[in-house]
Scaffold this motif. Structure first.
Motif, short mmCIF file in Angstrom:
data_model
loop_
_atom_site.label_atom_id
_atom_site.label_comp_id
_atom_site.label_asym_id
_atom_site.label_seq_id
_atom_site.Cartn_x
_atom_site.Cartn_y
_atom_site.Cartn_z
N LYS A 79 0.81 -1.22 0.00
CA LYS A 79 0.00 0.00 0.00
C LYS A 79 0.85 1.27 0.00
N SER A 80 2.16 1.12 0.03
CA SER A 80 3.04 2.29 0.05
C SER A 80 3.43 2.70 -1.37
N LYS A 81 3.96 3.89 -1.52
CA LYS A 81 4.44 4.34 -2.83
C LYS A 81 5.73 3.62 -3.22
N ASP A 82 6.40 2.99 -2.27
CA ASP A 82 7.65 2.29 -2.56
C ASP A 82 7.47 1.10 -3.49
N ILE A 83 6.26 0.58 -3.60
CA ILE A 83 6.03 -0.59 -4.45
C ILE A 83 6.46 -0.33 -5.88
N GLN A 84 6.32 0.90 -6.35
CA GLN A 84 6.69 1.20 -7.73
C GLN A 84 8.20 1.21 -7.96
N TYR A 85 8.98 1.22 -6.87
CA TYR A 85 10.44 1.28 -6.99
C TYR A 85 11.11 -0.05 -6.68
N ILE A 86 10.34 -1.12 -6.65
CA ILE A 86 10.93 -2.43 -6.41
C ILE A 86 11.60 -2.91 -7.69
N LYS A 87 12.84 -3.34 -7.57
CA LYS A 87 13.61 -3.80 -8.72
C LYS A 87 14.33 -5.10 -8.39
N ARG A 88 14.72 -5.77 -9.44
CA ARG A 88 15.53 -6.98 -9.29
C ARG A 88 16.98 -6.60 -9.54
N CYS A 89 17.87 -7.17 -8.78
CA CYS A 89 19.30 -6.89 -8.93
C CYS A 89 19.74 -7.19 -10.36
N ASN A 90 20.59 -6.32 -10.90
CA ASN A 90 21.06 -6.44 -12.28
C ASN A 90 22.11 -7.53 -12.46
N ASN A 91 22.59 -8.09 -11.37
CA ASN A 91 23.54 -9.19 -11.44
C ASN A 91 22.75 -10.47 -11.73
N HIS A 92 22.97 -11.07 -12.89
CA HIS A 92 22.16 -12.23 -13.30
C HIS A 92 22.31 -13.44 -12.37
N THR A 93 23.35 -13.48 -11.55
CA THR A 93 23.51 -14.60 -10.62
C THR A 93 22.86 -14.32 -9.26
N CYS A 94 22.32 -13.12 -9.08
CA CYS A 94 21.69 -12.73 -7.81
C CYS A 94 20.17 -12.80 -7.95
N SER A 95 19.51 -13.26 -6.91
CA SER A 95 18.04 -13.38 -6.97
C SER A 95 17.35 -12.38 -6.03
N LEU A 96 18.09 -11.38 -5.57
CA LEU A 96 17.52 -10.44 -4.61
C LEU A 96 16.73 -9.32 -5.29
N GLY A 120 27.33 -5.04 -7.25
CA GLY A 120 27.82 -3.94 -8.07
C GLY A 120 29.32 -3.97 -8.22
N ASN A 121 30.01 -4.22 -7.12
CA ASN A 121 31.46 -4.27 -7.15
C ASN A 121 31.97 -5.45 -7.96
N ARG A 122 31.32 -6.60 -7.84
CA ARG A 122 31.71 -7.78 -8.61
C ARG A 122 31.60 -7.51 -10.10
N LYS A 123 30.49 -6.89 -10.49
CA LYS A 123 30.25 -6.61 -11.91
C LYS A 123 31.29 -5.63 -12.44
N LYS A 124 31.55 -4.58 -11.69
CA LYS A 124 32.54 -3.58 -12.12
C LYS A 124 33.93 -4.20 -12.18
#
Length: 142
Positions: A88-105, A125-129
């Motif tokens: 019910k919060s506005k935060d729902i629209q900002y939920i994303k999946r991690c861009n690291n394809h091996t991460c499921s968070l 992020g550090n691993r990818k970079k």
């Protein structure tokens, strides 16, 4: 609490976790509504006899949810209440999946322009970079 109750409570938690995860993945991918998740959450509230109660603390008003059923999975109910607060919060629209394809968070993107790509810069992020940097260095040396 009996061993049978413990096992049942554990299975309920695992099933609800999987439903939450899959519902959010579908929501992020296709903006599908989370009807099954909402239905399950409402059933959890009904079975546990959860009621909102208006409270006052230091001249501030707030809702607190009371669980009337003694024999219920209180952890499951607490998770359902927190999920309801998120949905019910506005935060729902900002939920994303991690861009690291091996991460499921999943994460809530609280960055100023909502362009965050990683669940955590320190890990994914550090691993990818670092991986990109290594590739560039190998290309330069070859």
């Amino acid at each position: 609490m009996s061993k049978l109750d413990e096992d049942r409570y554990y299975l309920e938690l695992v099933e609800y976790r999987d439903l939450i995860k899959n519902s959010f993945f579908d929501y992020i991918k296709d903006k599908k509504t989370m009807e099954k998740l909402v239905e399950k959450t409402n059933n959890i509230f009904l079975e546990a006899k959860v009621y909102p109660s208006l409270k006052i603390k230091e001249e501030n008003y707030f809702f607190e949810y009371e669980i009337k059923e003694e024999k219920c999975n209180k952890l499951l109910v607490t998770i359902a209440i927190e999920l309801m607060n998120l949905l019910k919060s506005k935060d729902i629209q900002y939920i994303k999946r991690c861009n690291n394809h091996t991460c499921s968070l999943l994460f809530i993107d609280t960055s100023k322009n909502h362009s965050r790509r990683w669940c955590s810069m320190e890990t994914c992020g550090n691993r990818k970079k670092a991986s990109r940097f290594s590739k560039k260095q190998k290309e330069i040396l070859s």
